[in-house]
Design a protein around this motif. Structure first.
Motif, short mmCIF file in Angstrom:
data_model
loop_
_atom_site.label_atom_id
_atom_site.label_comp_id
_atom_site.label_asym_id
_atom_site.label_seq_id
_atom_site.Cartn_x
_atom_site.Cartn_y
_atom_site.Cartn_z
N ARG A 118 2.99 24.40 79.60
CA ARG A 118 3.79 25.47 78.99
C ARG A 118 4.57 24.89 77.82
NH1 ARG A 118 7.30 28.47 83.32
NH2 ARG A 118 7.64 29.78 81.49
N LEU A 119 4.35 25.45 76.64
CA LEU A 119 5.03 25.02 75.42
C LEU A 119 5.58 26.25 74.73
CD1 LEU A 119 5.72 22.79 73.34
CD2 LEU A 119 3.49 23.21 72.31
N ASN A 120 6.90 26.35 74.64
CA ASN A 120 7.55 27.53 74.06
C ASN A 120 8.10 27.18 72.69
OD1 ASN A 120 8.93 29.85 73.45
ND2 ASN A 120 9.98 30.01 75.42
N LEU A 121 7.54 27.81 71.66
CA LEU A 121 7.98 27.59 70.27
C LEU A 121 8.46 28.89 69.64
CD1 LEU A 121 5.04 25.27 69.12
CD2 LEU A 121 7.33 24.57 69.83
N ALA A 122 8.87 29.84 70.46
CA ALA A 122 9.32 31.13 69.93
C ALA A 122 10.50 30.95 68.98
CB ALA A 122 9.72 32.05 71.09
N PHE A 123 10.45 31.68 67.88
CA PHE A 123 11.51 31.70 66.88
C PHE A 123 11.70 30.33 66.20
CE2 PHE A 123 12.71 34.75 70.24
CZ PHE A 123 12.51 35.91 69.53
N CYS A 124 10.65 29.52 66.21
CA CYS A 124 10.66 28.28 65.43
C CYS A 124 9.93 28.57 64.12
CB CYS A 124 9.95 27.15 66.18
SG CYS A 124 10.79 26.61 67.67
N PRO A 125 10.63 28.59 63.00
CA PRO A 125 10.00 29.02 61.75
C PRO A 125 8.96 28.05 61.21
CG PRO A 125 12.21 28.19 61.34
CD PRO A 125 12.05 28.24 62.83
N GLN A 126 9.04 26.77 61.56
CA GLN A 126 8.15 25.78 60.97
C GLN A 126 6.80 25.64 61.68
OE1 GLN A 126 8.87 24.56 58.08
NE2 GLN A 126 10.88 25.51 58.10
N PRO A 127 6.74 25.51 63.03
CA PRO A 127 5.43 25.32 63.67
C PRO A 127 4.57 26.56 63.58
CG PRO A 127 7.19 24.59 65.10
CD PRO A 127 7.83 25.37 64.02
N LYS A 128 3.58 26.54 62.73
CA LYS A 128 2.66 27.68 62.55
C LYS A 128 1.25 27.20 62.85
CE LYS A 128 5.65 29.67 58.98
NZ LYS A 128 5.79 30.04 57.56
N LEU A 129 0.90 27.21 64.14
CA LEU A 129 -0.38 26.69 64.58
C LEU A 129 -1.53 27.42 63.92
CD1 LEU A 129 -1.61 24.65 66.64
CD2 LEU A 129 -1.78 26.58 68.23
N ILE A 140 -8.93 26.55 81.77
CA ILE A 140 -8.10 27.47 80.99
C ILE A 140 -8.51 28.91 81.29
CG2 ILE A 140 -9.56 27.60 78.92
CD1 ILE A 140 -6.94 27.34 77.31
N THR A 141 -7.50 29.78 81.40
CA THR A 141 -7.74 31.16 81.82
C THR A 141 -7.51 32.14 80.67
OG1 THR A 141 -5.44 31.51 82.51
CG2 THR A 141 -6.97 30.58 84.15
N GLU A 142 -7.96 33.37 80.90
CA GLU A 142 -7.75 34.41 79.90
C GLU A 142 -6.27 34.69 79.69
OE1 GLU A 142 -10.01 37.89 80.78
OE2 GLU A 142 -11.95 36.88 80.54
N LYS A 143 -5.48 34.58 80.76
CA LYS A 143 -4.04 34.81 80.64
C LYS A 143 -3.41 33.81 79.67
CE LYS A 143 0.25 34.95 83.32
NZ LYS A 143 0.87 34.81 84.68
N GLY A 144 -3.78 32.54 79.80
CA GLY A 144 -3.23 31.52 78.92
C GLY A 144 -3.64 31.71 77.48
N VAL A 145 -4.92 32.00 77.24
CA VAL A 145 -5.39 32.19 75.88
C VAL A 145 -4.81 33.46 75.27
CG1 VAL A 145 -7.43 32.44 74.41
CG2 VAL A 145 -7.50 30.90 76.36
N ARG A 146 -4.62 34.49 76.09
CA ARG A 146 -4.02 35.74 75.60
C ARG A 146 -2.60 35.48 75.07
NH1 ARG A 146 -5.07 41.16 76.49
NH2 ARG A 146 -6.71 40.60 77.97
N LEU A 147 -1.81 34.73 75.82
CA LEU A 147 -0.46 34.39 75.36
C LEU A 147 -0.51 33.61 74.05
CD1 LEU A 147 1.25 33.38 78.72
CD2 LEU A 147 1.80 35.36 77.31
N ASN A 151 0.99 35.02 70.39
CA ASN A 151 2.18 34.36 69.83
C ASN A 151 1.90 33.49 68.61
OD1 ASN A 151 4.60 34.92 71.75
ND2 ASN A 151 2.90 34.49 73.13
N CYS A 152 0.67 33.02 68.46
CA CYS A 152 0.33 32.17 67.31
C CYS A 152 -0.24 33.05 66.21
CB CYS A 152 -0.65 31.08 67.71
SG CYS A 152 0.02 29.93 68.93
#
Length: 207
Positions: A118-129, A140-147, A151-152
Protein backbone atom coordinates in the motif's frame (compact mmCIF):
# COMPACT_ATOMS: atom_id res chain seq x y z
CA UNK A 1 11.66 15.25 27.44
CA UNK A 2 10.31 13.03 24.67
CA UNK A 3 13.70 11.32 24.27
CA UNK A 4 13.73 10.57 28.00
CA UNK A 5 10.18 9.23 27.77
CA UNK A 6 11.15 6.83 24.96
CA UNK A 7 13.55 5.00 27.30
CA UNK A 8 10.50 3.35 28.87
CA UNK A 9 9.02 2.10 25.58
CA UNK A 10 11.13 -1.01 25.04
CA UNK A 11 8.18 -3.36 24.41
CA UNK A 12 6.28 -1.02 22.09
CA UNK A 13 5.04 -2.50 18.79
CA UNK A 14 3.03 0.51 17.56
CA UNK A 15 3.15 4.25 18.28
CA UNK A 16 0.92 7.13 17.21
CA UNK A 17 2.24 10.66 17.77
CA UNK A 18 0.31 12.26 14.91
CA UNK A 19 -0.48 15.94 15.41
CA UNK A 20 2.54 16.53 17.66
CA UNK A 21 3.99 19.35 15.57
CA UNK A 22 7.14 19.77 17.65
CA UNK A 23 8.35 16.21 17.11
CA UNK A 24 11.09 16.21 14.46
CA UNK A 25 13.78 13.85 13.12
CA UNK A 26 15.38 13.47 16.53
CA UNK A 27 12.09 12.22 17.99
CA UNK A 28 11.83 9.49 15.36
CA UNK A 29 15.34 8.24 16.09
CA UNK A 30 14.64 8.31 19.82
CA UNK A 31 11.67 6.03 19.22
CA UNK A 32 13.67 3.66 17.02
CA UNK A 33 16.64 3.43 19.38
CA UNK A 34 14.48 2.44 22.33
CA UNK A 35 11.73 0.35 20.73
CA UNK A 36 13.31 -2.53 18.79
CA UNK A 37 9.96 -4.34 18.37
CA UNK A 38 8.17 -1.51 16.54
CA UNK A 39 6.22 -2.60 13.48
CA UNK A 40 4.12 0.57 12.98
CA UNK A 41 4.91 4.28 13.31
CA UNK A 42 2.34 7.05 12.86
CA UNK A 43 3.86 10.53 12.63
CA UNK A 44 1.27 12.39 10.59
CA UNK A 45 1.16 16.18 10.83
CA UNK A 46 4.39 16.42 12.81
CA UNK A 47 7.74 18.16 12.32
CA UNK A 48 9.40 15.14 10.73
CA UNK A 49 11.94 16.38 8.22
CA UNK A 50 13.18 19.15 10.50
CA UNK A 51 16.62 18.90 12.03
CA UNK A 52 19.79 17.01 11.34
CA UNK A 53 19.99 13.30 10.66
CA UNK A 54 22.09 11.26 13.12
CA UNK A 55 23.91 9.21 10.50
CA UNK A 56 25.48 6.93 13.12
CA UNK A 57 21.95 5.72 13.93
CA UNK A 58 21.23 4.59 10.37
CA UNK A 59 20.69 0.90 10.97
CA UNK A 60 18.22 -1.46 9.35
CA UNK A 61 14.94 -2.18 11.16
CA UNK A 62 13.58 -5.32 9.53
CA UNK A 63 10.51 -5.51 11.76
CA UNK A 64 8.95 -2.17 10.74
CA UNK A 65 6.08 -2.76 8.32
CA UNK A 66 3.94 0.42 8.38
CA UNK A 67 5.04 4.06 8.19
CA UNK A 68 2.35 6.77 8.21
CA UNK A 69 3.81 10.19 7.36
CA UNK A 70 0.86 12.05 5.83
CA UNK A 71 0.71 15.87 5.93
CA UNK A 72 4.39 16.46 6.67
CA UNK A 73 5.37 19.51 4.62
CA UNK A 74 9.02 19.43 5.72
CA UNK A 75 9.72 15.97 4.28
CA UNK A 76 12.22 15.92 1.42
CA UNK A 77 13.62 13.25 -0.86
CA UNK A 78 16.78 12.62 1.16
CA UNK A 79 14.77 11.74 4.27
CA UNK A 80 12.45 9.41 2.34
CA UNK A 81 15.51 7.72 0.82
CA UNK A 82 16.88 7.21 4.31
CA UNK A 83 13.61 5.55 5.39
CA UNK A 84 13.73 3.22 2.38
CA UNK A 85 17.21 2.12 3.45
CA UNK A 86 16.26 1.66 7.10
CA UNK A 87 12.91 -0.10 6.58
CA UNK A 88 13.38 -2.55 3.68
CA UNK A 89 10.39 -4.69 4.73
CA UNK A 90 7.84 -1.89 4.63
CA UNK A 91 4.43 -2.98 3.41
CA UNK A 92 2.59 0.33 3.90
CA UNK A 93 3.89 3.83 3.25
CA UNK A 94 1.58 6.83 3.50
CA UNK A 95 3.01 10.05 2.05
CA UNK A 96 -0.27 11.77 1.23
CA UNK A 97 -0.16 15.57 1.32
CA UNK A 98 3.65 15.58 1.51
CA UNK A 99 4.31 18.31 -1.04
CA UNK A 100 8.11 18.32 -0.87
CA UNK A 101 8.83 14.92 -2.41
CA UNK A 102 9.46 14.13 -6.06
CA UNK A 103 8.47 11.29 -8.37
CA UNK A 104 12.12 10.17 -8.58
CA UNK A 105 12.27 9.23 -4.91
CA UNK A 106 9.13 7.10 -5.22
CA UNK A 107 10.93 4.97 -7.79
CA UNK A 108 13.87 4.52 -5.41
CA UNK A 109 11.56 3.55 -2.56
CA UNK A 110 9.90 0.84 -4.64
CA UNK A 111 13.30 -0.56 -5.63
CA UNK A 112 14.55 -0.74 -2.05
CA UNK A 113 11.26 -1.86 -0.48
CA UNK A 114 9.92 -4.64 -2.74
CA UNK A 115 7.33 -5.78 -0.18
CA UNK A 116 5.26 -2.57 -0.33
CA UNK A 117 1.57 -3.38 -0.78
CA UNK A 118 0.00 0.00 0.00
CA UNK A 119 1.48 3.30 -1.16
CA UNK A 120 -0.55 6.48 -0.61
CA UNK A 121 0.52 9.53 -2.63
CA UNK A 122 -2.77 11.42 -2.57
CA UNK A 123 -2.43 15.19 -2.90
CA UNK A 124 1.28 14.95 -3.72
CA UNK A 125 1.68 17.36 -6.64
CA UNK A 126 5.05 16.02 -7.85
CA UNK A 127 4.73 12.18 -8.16
CA UNK A 128 2.87 11.71 -11.44
CA UNK A 129 3.25 8.04 -12.29
CA UNK A 130 3.37 7.48 -16.06
CA UNK A 131 4.82 3.99 -16.47
CA UNK A 132 4.22 0.87 -14.37
CA UNK A 133 5.60 -2.63 -14.94
CA UNK A 134 3.59 -5.36 -13.15
CA UNK A 135 4.69 -8.27 -15.34
CA UNK A 136 4.62 -11.63 -13.50
CA UNK A 137 2.94 -10.12 -10.44
CA UNK A 138 0.74 -13.21 -10.28
CA UNK A 139 -1.23 -12.26 -7.17
CA UNK A 140 -2.28 -8.75 -8.21
CA UNK A 141 -6.07 -8.33 -8.20
CA UNK A 142 -8.59 -6.23 -10.07
CA UNK A 143 -9.26 -4.27 -6.88
CA UNK A 144 -5.62 -3.20 -6.63
CA UNK A 145 -5.30 -2.25 -10.29
CA UNK A 146 -8.62 -0.38 -10.16
CA UNK A 147 -7.33 1.82 -7.33
CA UNK A 148 -4.15 2.41 -9.29
CA UNK A 149 -5.96 3.42 -12.48
CA UNK A 150 -8.40 5.67 -10.64
CA UNK A 151 -5.69 7.55 -8.73
CA UNK A 152 -2.81 7.71 -11.22
CA UNK A 153 -4.31 10.25 -13.57
CA UNK A 154 -1.15 10.62 -15.68
CA UNK A 155 -0.60 6.90 -16.31
CA UNK A 156 0.41 6.26 -19.94
CA UNK A 157 1.88 2.75 -19.99
CA UNK A 158 1.12 -0.36 -17.93
CA UNK A 159 2.47 -3.89 -18.29
CA UNK A 160 0.08 -6.60 -17.05
CA UNK A 161 1.63 -9.63 -18.75
CA UNK A 162 1.06 -12.88 -16.82
CA UNK A 163 -1.32 -11.14 -14.40
CA UNK A 164 -3.90 -13.91 -14.72
CA UNK A 165 -6.35 -12.59 -12.11
CA UNK A 166 -7.54 -9.79 -14.42
CA UNK A 167 -10.60 -10.46 -16.57
CA UNK A 168 -11.11 -9.36 -20.16
CA UNK A 169 -13.96 -7.02 -19.15
CA UNK A 170 -11.75 -5.38 -16.53
CA UNK A 171 -8.97 -4.72 -19.04
CA UNK A 172 -11.46 -2.99 -21.34
CA UNK A 173 -12.80 -0.94 -18.41
CA UNK A 174 -9.29 0.16 -17.56
CA UNK A 175 -8.65 1.58 -21.02
CA UNK A 176 -11.92 3.51 -21.13
CA UNK A 177 -11.52 4.79 -17.55
CA UNK A 178 -8.01 6.21 -17.95
CA UNK A 179 -7.84 8.30 -21.17
CA UNK A 180 -4.13 9.01 -20.61
CA UNK A 181 -3.25 5.34 -21.29
CA UNK A 182 -1.48 4.97 -24.63
CA UNK A 183 0.16 1.55 -24.30
CA UNK A 184 -0.92 -1.51 -22.38
CA UNK A 185 0.60 -5.00 -22.39
CA UNK A 186 -2.32 -7.30 -21.67
CA UNK A 187 -2.62 -10.57 -19.73
CA UNK A 188 -2.23 -13.65 -21.95
CA UNK A 189 -5.95 -14.53 -21.91
CA UNK A 190 -7.11 -11.10 -23.16
CA UNK A 191 -9.21 -11.35 -26.32
CA UNK A 192 -11.36 -8.39 -27.33
CA UNK A 193 -14.32 -8.96 -29.61
CA UNK A 194 -14.16 -7.34 -33.05
CA UNK A 195 -16.23 -4.22 -32.33
CA UNK A 196 -14.72 -3.61 -28.93
CA UNK A 197 -11.27 -4.43 -30.23
CA UNK A 198 -11.37 -1.77 -32.92
CA UNK A 199 -12.45 0.86 -30.39
CA UNK A 200 -9.83 -0.23 -27.84
CA UNK A 201 -7.00 -0.18 -30.36
CA UNK A 202 -7.96 3.34 -31.44
CA UNK A 203 -7.63 4.55 -27.88
CA UNK A 204 -4.64 2.56 -26.68
CA UNK A 205 -1.89 0.37 -28.14
CA UNK A 206 -2.61 -3.14 -26.86
CA UNK A 207 0.16 -5.70 -27.19
Amino acid sequence: MFAEFCVFLGNLVSINVSGCRKLSNSALFAILRNSPLLSEIRMESTGIGIGSIPWLDLVIYHQLKSLHLADNSYLRDEVIYMFAFMFPNMQLLDLSSCCGISEDIISEVLKKCPKIQRLNLAFCPQPKLQQLDLERCYGITEKGVRLLVENCTHLREINLRYCCELSTNFVAWMIFSRPSLRKRMAPPHFRACDDDGKLLFRRCLVC
